[in-house]
Design a protein around this motif. Structure first.
Motif, PDB file in Angstrom:
ATOM      1  N   GLY A 404      20.667  -2.568  10.479  1.00 21.83           N
ATOM      2  CA  GLY A 404      19.739  -1.484  10.796  1.00 21.83           C
ATOM      3  C   GLY A 404      19.506  -1.355  12.290  1.00 21.83           C
ATOM      4  O   GLY A 404      19.453  -0.242  12.835  1.00 21.83           O
ATOM      5  N   MET A 405      19.366  -2.486  12.975  1.00 22.67           N
ATOM      6  CA  MET A 405      19.165  -2.444  14.426  1.00 22.67           C
ATOM      7  C   MET A 405      20.427  -1.943  15.152  1.00 22.67           C
ATOM      8  O   MET A 405      20.342  -1.252  16.160  1.00 22.67           O
ATOM      9  CB  MET A 405      18.769  -3.827  14.939  1.00 22.67           C
ATOM     10  CG  MET A 405      17.430  -4.332  14.406  1.00 22.67           C
ATOM     11  SD  MET A 405      16.027  -3.211  14.685  1.00 22.67           S
ATOM     12  CE  MET A 405      15.987  -2.267  13.148  1.00 22.67           C
ATOM     13  N   ALA A 406      21.606  -2.289  14.605  1.00 22.62           N
ATOM     14  CA  ALA A 406      22.851  -1.791  15.199  1.00 22.62           C
ATOM     15  C   ALA A 406      23.026  -0.299  14.961  1.00 22.62           C
ATOM     16  O   ALA A 406      23.711   0.377  15.731  1.00 22.62           O
ATOM     17  CB  ALA A 406      24.038  -2.559  14.637  1.00 22.62           C
ATOM     18  N   CYS A 407      22.411   0.224  13.910  1.00 26.44           N
ATOM     19  CA  CYS A 407      22.420   1.678  13.683  1.00 26.44           C
ATOM     20  C   CYS A 407      21.553   2.387  14.727  1.00 26.44           C
ATOM     21  O   CYS A 407      21.817   3.534  15.102  1.00 26.44           O
ATOM     22  CB  CYS A 407      21.912   2.008  12.285  1.00 26.44           C
ATOM     23  SG  CYS A 407      23.002   1.526  10.935  1.00 26.44           S
ATOM     24  N   ALA A 408      20.489   1.724  15.171  1.00 26.53           N
ATOM     25  CA  ALA A 408      19.564   2.338  16.130  1.00 26.53           C
ATOM     26  C   ALA A 408      20.124   2.365  17.537  1.00 26.53           C
ATOM     27  O   ALA A 408      19.770   3.236  18.337  1.00 26.53           O
ATOM     28  CB  ALA A 408      18.228   1.593  16.105  1.00 26.53           C
ATOM     29  N   GLY A 409      20.993   1.403  17.875  1.00 27.79           N
ATOM     30  CA  GLY A 409      21.528   1.366  19.228  1.00 27.79           C
ATOM     31  C   GLY A 409      22.218   0.055  19.508  1.00 27.79           C
ATOM     32  O   GLY A 409      22.290  -0.822  18.636  1.00 27.79           O
ATOM     33  N   PRO A 410      22.730  -0.137  20.718  1.00 25.47           N
ATOM     34  CA  PRO A 410      23.454  -1.369  21.059  1.00 25.47           C
ATOM     35  C   PRO A 410      22.575  -2.605  20.885  1.00 25.47           C
ATOM     36  O   PRO A 410      21.399  -2.608  21.256  1.00 25.47           O
ATOM     37  CB  PRO A 410      23.836  -1.171  22.533  1.00 25.47           C
ATOM     38  CG  PRO A 410      23.768   0.310  22.752  1.00 25.47           C
ATOM     39  CD  PRO A 410      22.695   0.806  21.845  1.00 25.47           C
ATOM     40  N   VAL A 411      23.161  -3.671  20.308  1.00 26.28           N
ATOM     41  CA  VAL A 411      22.431  -4.900  20.019  1.00 26.28           C
ATOM     42  C   VAL A 411      23.085  -6.054  20.765  1.00 26.28           C
ATOM     43  O   VAL A 411      24.308  -6.244  20.675  1.00 26.28           O
ATOM     44  CB  VAL A 411      22.433  -5.187  18.501  1.00 26.28           C
ATOM     45  CG1 VAL A 411      21.935  -6.586  18.219  1.00 26.28           C
ATOM     46  CG2 VAL A 411      21.584  -4.162  17.762  1.00 26.28           C
ATOM     47  N   ASP A 412      22.280  -6.807  21.476  1.00 26.29           N
ATOM     48  CA  ASP A 412      22.740  -8.043  22.099  1.00 26.29           C
ATOM     49  C   ASP A 412      22.363  -9.205  21.169  1.00 26.29           C
ATOM     50  O   ASP A 412      21.167  -9.398  20.886  1.00 26.29           O
ATOM     51  CB  ASP A 412      22.084  -8.236  23.459  1.00 26.29           C
ATOM     52  CG  ASP A 412      22.529  -9.521  24.143  1.00 26.29           C
ATOM     53  OD1 ASP A 412      21.983 -10.591  23.789  1.00 26.29           O
ATOM     54  OD2 ASP A 412      23.419  -9.455  24.998  1.00 26.29           O
ATOM     55  N   PRO A 413      23.331  -9.982  20.682  1.00 28.93           N
ATOM     56  CA  PRO A 413      23.012 -11.041  19.713  1.00 28.93           C
ATOM     57  C   PRO A 413      21.976 -12.033  20.228  1.00 28.93           C
ATOM     58  O   PRO A 413      21.088 -12.443  19.458  1.00 28.93           O
ATOM     59  CB  PRO A 413      24.370 -11.714  19.471  1.00 28.93           C
ATOM     60  CG  PRO A 413      25.378 -10.664  19.780  1.00 28.93           C
ATOM     61  CD  PRO A 413      24.789  -9.861  20.897  1.00 28.93           C
ATOM     62  N   ASP A 414      22.056 -12.430  21.494  1.00 30.82           N
ATOM     63  CA  ASP A 414      21.093 -13.399  22.023  1.00 30.82           C
ATOM     64  C   ASP A 414      19.681 -12.823  22.025  1.00 30.82           C
ATOM     65  O   ASP A 414      18.709 -13.495  21.630  1.00 30.82           O
ATOM     66  CB  ASP A 414      21.485 -13.815  23.449  1.00 30.82           C
ATOM     67  CG  ASP A 414      22.784 -14.605  23.481  1.00 30.82           C
ATOM     68  OD1 ASP A 414      23.121 -15.228  22.447  1.00 30.82           O
ATOM     69  OD2 ASP A 414      23.468 -14.578  24.513  1.00 30.82           O
ATOM     70  N   GLU A 415      19.556 -11.583  22.463  1.00 28.20           N
ATOM     71  CA  GLU A 415      18.231 -10.950  22.497  1.00 28.20           C
ATOM     72  C   GLU A 415      17.684 -10.754  21.081  1.00 28.20           C
ATOM     73  O   GLU A 415      16.485 -10.951  20.845  1.00 28.20           O
ATOM     74  CB  GLU A 415      18.317  -9.605  23.216  1.00 28.20           C
ATOM     75  CG  GLU A 415      18.608  -9.713  24.701  1.00 28.20           C
ATOM     76  CD  GLU A 415      18.752  -8.339  25.350  1.00 28.20           C
ATOM     77  OE1 GLU A 415      18.639  -7.321  24.617  1.00 28.20           O
ATOM     78  OE2 GLU A 415      18.974  -8.287  26.575  1.00 28.20           O
ATOM     79  N   LEU A 416      18.551 -10.366  20.157  1.00 26.59           N
ATOM     80  CA  LEU A 416      18.086 -10.137  18.789  1.00 26.59           C
ATOM     81  C   LEU A 416      17.668 -11.450  18.136  1.00 26.59           C
ATOM     82  O   LEU A 416      16.676 -11.497  17.397  1.00 26.59           O
ATOM     83  CB  LEU A 416      19.180  -9.455  17.968  1.00 26.59           C
ATOM     84  CG  LEU A 416      18.773  -9.024  16.556  1.00 26.59           C
ATOM     85  CD1 LEU A 416      17.571  -8.070  16.600  1.00 26.59           C
ATOM     86  CD2 LEU A 416      19.942  -8.349  15.831  1.00 26.59           C
ATOM     87  N   TYR A 417      18.392 -12.527  18.389  1.00 23.86           N
ATOM     88  CA  TYR A 417      18.006 -13.837  17.847  1.00 23.86           C
ATOM     89  C   TYR A 417      16.618 -14.222  18.344  1.00 23.86           C
ATOM     90  O   TYR A 417      15.759 -14.671  17.565  1.00 23.86           O
ATOM     91  CB  TYR A 417      19.034 -14.894  18.246  1.00 23.86           C
ATOM     92  CG  TYR A 417      18.656 -16.303  17.827  1.00 23.86           C
ATOM     93  CD1 TYR A 417      18.527 -16.644  16.483  1.00 23.86           C
ATOM     94  CD2 TYR A 417      18.413 -17.291  18.791  1.00 23.86           C
ATOM     95  CE1 TYR A 417      18.168 -17.939  16.097  1.00 23.86           C
ATOM     96  CE2 TYR A 417      18.064 -18.584  18.414  1.00 23.86           C
ATOM     97  CZ  TYR A 417      17.941 -18.901  17.072  1.00 23.86           C
ATOM     98  OH  TYR A 417      17.595 -20.186  16.699  1.00 23.86           O
ATOM     99  N   HIS A 418      16.386 -14.046  19.635  1.00 25.06           N
ATOM    100  CA  HIS A 418      15.066 -14.347  20.191  1.00 25.06           C
ATOM    101  C   HIS A 418      13.993 -13.480  19.535  1.00 25.06           C
ATOM    102  O   HIS A 418      12.889 -13.953  19.218  1.00 25.06           O
ATOM    103  CB  HIS A 418      15.083 -14.117  21.705  1.00 25.06           C
ATOM    104  CG  HIS A 418      13.754 -14.328  22.362  1.00 25.06           C
ATOM    105  ND1 HIS A 418      13.197 -15.577  22.561  1.00 25.06           N
ATOM    106  CD2 HIS A 418      12.846 -13.430  22.855  1.00 25.06           C
ATOM    107  CE1 HIS A 418      12.021 -15.440  23.145  1.00 25.06           C
ATOM    108  NE2 HIS A 418      11.778 -14.152  23.338  1.00 25.06           N
ATOM    109  N   GLU A 419      14.317 -12.211  19.288  1.00 24.13           N
ATOM    110  CA  GLU A 419      13.349 -11.283  18.692  1.00 24.13           C
ATOM    111  C   GLU A 419      12.993 -11.679  17.264  1.00 24.13           C
ATOM    112  O   GLU A 419      11.810 -11.736  16.908  1.00 24.13           O
ATOM    113  CB  GLU A 419      13.936  -9.874  18.715  1.00 24.13           C
ATOM    114  CG  GLU A 419      13.061  -8.796  18.100  1.00 24.13           C
ATOM    115  CD  GLU A 419      13.748  -7.449  18.093  1.00 24.13           C
ATOM    116  OE1 GLU A 419      13.809  -6.814  17.021  1.00 24.13           O
ATOM    117  OE2 GLU A 419      14.228  -7.021  19.168  1.00 24.13           O
ATOM    118  N   VAL A 420      14.003 -11.956  16.435  1.00 24.67           N
ATOM    119  CA  VAL A 420      13.719 -12.204  15.013  1.00 24.67           C
ATOM    120  C   VAL A 420      12.974 -13.521  14.821  1.00 24.67           C
ATOM    121  O   VAL A 420      12.243 -13.681  13.831  1.00 24.67           O
ATOM    122  CB  VAL A 420      14.998 -12.182  14.149  1.00 24.67           C
ATOM    123  CG1 VAL A 420      15.697 -10.846  14.260  1.00 24.67           C
ATOM    124  CG2 VAL A 420      15.944 -13.324  14.501  1.00 24.67           C
TER     125      VAL A 420
END
Length: 822
Positions: A404-420
């Motif tokens: 879902g986040m990749a549908c919204a726009g570019p995703v950086d795995p490191d940043e997304l890991y920190h976010e979740v």
């Protein structure tokens, strides 16, 4: 924070509105205003009718009246669509009366597409939605613009979401909102909170109970007035529908202004409604409400109830939470409640006011349920609630969120890991698990990456990932959410309207001319066309079938089970039980023994050349089903020739061709049965295949819906089983197989609860070898035929009448052989 926080000034229109009704805000409502002024998040616990919802919205209304603005200010998230509609109704009038410059709208799966698109361009100040719709909104590229000005998120009935997959999805989305709108306040509302520390951590932007979330106690309301029906009819030993008592229930409905009649399953709702309608000589307006009925039918019932036009509604959990219908003065619970918190929620639908007690009638369907109802009433009287420890978030939900986040726009795995990891269910998420989920979303994993279907992400030179194509994004949006229903078919009158849905499994077992009850009507099955079950209206004396809904049975809570064991152990408690139940327990004590808080009572007895073992575990149907499978596997290896097993919420019964002595039984209940036996069974059983299907649907491995068409349940199951076999063979450590085992252990098999029970009873087995069946064993034998295993012996299911079993269990002669063996 206590509810006596100092008052905060209200904007004049809001103050005038309160004064016009002769009201003053409750202390906890002042406290919510003060907390909002400090910019803090809050967990409000207040009794039903105590103005929780208004307390949640007061800071929003005060701020928007003082400083009008365009755009989204507050998100309200509820677990039920019906609740968003109800809150919308209840807020619209006060906002209009204040002439406040506040716009509010709902956004659920029922909202027309044109309105959804307009809401993204011109969002209202207050948007009432569900976890699934929020996830969908966050998947669009313009999510940053829509949510940039968000100030607060109000989560109603928080206890019903936290600890579930829907709660996992919502927690992940809150972490994303915190990034899009830094500092957004979170407000949790609940009437029943067993573990406030856990809910405070869930609400916190850090995912920890770090003191950032203010706890506001709204005090206690009047104790509910709860009566357990002592039926004048014969009280059955088994059964779950309580048809015997519905004449008395109808009398209570007739005497009430409006009654809300809760049942535990959709099938039970159909039967109870049909029987009440048969008894309805006064032509009272009584309606039916459950999740399989058509949306239009449910909305019609909700609107009629809000207008005070109905005398009674038969409902499932579809109306459990938060609905504010002031005319309801009686709640009836048909069957045992299965949990204290759930019962309190349902009782709270009556007299939705802080100054009047809720009134409820519990209607046990059988003798064991009398004990459960009594245990629930005692728990409410003592103020104790059910509460399970926090669980780790589902990896399948995480995979869905990543896409879902990749549908919204570019995703950086490191940043997304920190976010979740700021979402409480994922606070302790290992990087390896995150990377495996991300790899699955990216290309499916080692065994699936050669298939184009599973290459859903592409990355740029900066190492960021986005969805590969528009069709991939469309598939995500069509299948977003964590609720996995059993495959269903639309029920449609031939050349007429759609009435709702029945499960595909049920419809496939119908032949032309069969009749069944649905939506309170007798219908005749004609044929299946595509994804539609065509029917016509039927009349006549034919005995109808009833739609079966998989997974509809609610589990017995651990807390309630402990209280039931306590009632059984303490004979002083028996004095307040109905005479038939007290006599039943008395004969059990004379014939064998009565289960208690400690240890485990196990009985054996022969019957018609078959040997029975009955264990009084009181650990719920799921745990008993698992234990039954494990016991029969071990019995097979011991040469005891097991024939089958059956489990209820209270008791497990196993039967075999050979007798069991005390040494056999002690070996069967050793803790190591949860080792290799469990692993082997889970690997071989269909349970993991069914669970994998559900995990695959949530994670996006399998699509229930694809653009332009919808798959049938058969197609989905067939696809999932093929992939399951491929992964087991070529990639047994695949993240979705790990998620499947995790889910099966936590829910369907209830392994943790079983482990605790086996640990508790080690060295404390009470084995009674009896010459004949005991009274407490009769109900479980009446369930025989529901579950089987196939071993060396030929399956021999008994079809005995209840009268025969009861007569044998209560036979007056006392035999020395009936005494327990030391």
């Amino acid at each position: 924070m206590s509810a006596d926080a100092p008052p905060t000034d209200l904007p004049q229109p809001l103050a005038d509105w309160f004064a016009g009704r002769g009201w003053q805000p409750h202390p906890h409502q002042w406290a919510m205003l003060a907390t909002a002024a400090q910019g803090r998040s809050a967990l409000l616990t207040a009794p039903t009718g105590g103005g929780k919802t208004l307390a949640g919205f007061l800071p929003t209304l005060a701020e928007l009246i003082a400083q009008p603005r365009d755009g989204l200010h507050t998100l309200y998230v509820a677990p039920l669509k019906a609740l968003t509609q109800d809150i919308h109704r209840n807020l619209t009038d006060p906002v209009a009366e204040m002439t406040a410059p506040v716009s509010l709208e709902t956004r659920t799966g029922d909202t027309p597409q044109s309105k959804r698109q307009r809401q993204r361009r011109q969002p209202p100040n207050i948007l009432l939605t569900t976890p699934e719709s929020l996830a969908l909104m966050l998947s669009y590229p313009d999510a940053g613009e829509v949510f940039a000005g968000l100030r607060s998120v109000v989560i109603d009935e928080l206890h019903a979401l936290a600890g579930t997959k829907r709660g996992d999805l919502l927690a992940l989305d809150l972490a994303r909102l915190d990034r899009l709108a830094p500092g957004v306040r979170r407000v949790g509302l609940s009437a029943t909170v067993a573990q406030p520390d856990t809910l405070a951590a869930w609400l916190s932007a850090s995912g920890e109970d770090d003191g950032r979330v203010a706890r506001i106690d709204g005090g206690e309301g009047p104790k509910p007035e709860i009566e357990i029906l002592t039926t004048r009819e014969y009280l059955p030993w088994a059964g779950h529908m309580a048809v015997h008592a519905l004449g008395e229930v109808y009398e209570r409905i007739r005497a009430a202004t409006t009654a809300l009649v809760f049942v535990n399953t959709r099938a039970q709702a159909e039967i109870v409604f049909q029987e009440l309608w048969r008894l309805n000589e006064d032509a009272l307006p009584i309606a039916l409400h459950h999740g399989s009925l058509a949306i239009e039918q449910r909305r019609k019932v909700e609107a009629a109830m809000a207008r005070g036009e109905l005398r009674g509604v038969v409902a499932t959990s579809s109306l459990d939470l938060g609905i504010d219908w002031g005319a309801i003065d009686l709640v009836v619970q048909i069957g045992a409640p299965k949990g204290v918190s759930r019962l309190l929620q349902r009782i709270g639908r009556a007299n939705h006011r802080l100054d009047a007690p809720s009134r409820a009638l519990l209607v046990p369907a059988n003798r064991f349920e009398v004990l459960e109802c009594r245990a629930a009433v005692d728990a409410i009287r003592h103020g104790t609630l059910d509460g399970e420890p926090a669980r780790a978030g589902g990896l399948d939900v995480l995979a869905q969120h990543i896409l879902g986040m990749a549908c919204a726009g570019p995703v950086d795995p490191d940043e997304l890991y920190h976010e979740v990891r700021h979402a409480q269910p994922y606070r302790d998420l290992a990087r390896e698990d995150f990377d495996d989920c991300f790899a699955f979303v990216d290309h499916g994993g080692y065994a699936l990456k050669s298939y184009r279907r599973y290459r859903r992400l592409q990355h740029d030179e900066q190492g960021r990932y986005r969805v590969t194509s528009i069709p991939d994004a469309q598939r995500y949006r069509l299948n977003v959410g964590t609720i996995v229903e059993a495959p269903t078919l639309a029920v449609q009158l031939r050349k007429g309207r759609t009435l709702g849905e029945v499960e595909e499994f049920f419809a496939q077992h119908l032949t032309a001319g069969d009749t069944f009850i649905f939506g309170g009507e007798m219908l005749r099955f004609e044929r299946i066309v595509g994804l539609t079950c065509e029917v016509t209206r039927a009349k006549g004396p034919d005995a109808p079938k009833v739609p079966a809904y998989i997974g509809g049975k609610l589990p017995l809570s651990t807390h309630l089970a402990e209280r039931v064991r306590g009632i059984l152990e303490d004979r002083r408690e028996w004095r307040d039980l109905p005479d038939p139940v007290a006599e039943w327990l008395g004969i059990q004590r004379w014939r064998s023994a009565v289960p208690g808080r400690e240890g485990l009572l196990v009985e054996t007895f022969p019957r018609n050349e078959v040997h029975y073992l009955v264990a009084y575990c009181f650990e719920g149907r799921n745990a008993h089903q698992t234990l039954g499978m494990l016991l029969t596997r071990r019995m097979e290896r011991m040469g005891l020739q097991p024939l089958g097993f059956v489990g209820t919420d209270y008791v497990l019964g196993v039967w075999s061709a050979k007798p069991l002595d005390t040494a056999h039984i002690e070996a069967l209940f050793e803790q190591d049965i949860l080792g290799d036996d469990l692993e082997e069974w889970m690997a071989e059983s269909s349970l993991l295949r069914r669970t994998f299907r559900n995990v695959g649907l949530v994670a996006g491995l399998i699509d229930r819906q694809v653009p332009g068409r919808e798959k049938s349940g058969k197609q989905v199951t067939f696809s999932s089983e093929l992939i399951y076999d491929v992964l087991r063979k070529h990639e047994p450590g695949h993240v979705l197989l790990r998620a499947t085992r995790q889910e099966a252990a936590a829910g369907l098999t209830d392994v943790a609860r079983l482990d605790q029970m086996l640990a508790r009873v080690q060295g404390k087995l009470r084995v009674h070898h009896l010459p004949r069946i005991s009274p407490l064993a009769v109900p479980v034998l009446l369930e025989i035929g529901r579950e089987q295993v196939h071993g060396e012996a030929v399956d021999a299911l008994l079809e005995e009448s209840a009268d025969d079993l009861i007569a044998e269990a209560t036979a007056p002669e006392l035999d020395q052989a009936s005494l327990p063996l030391d």
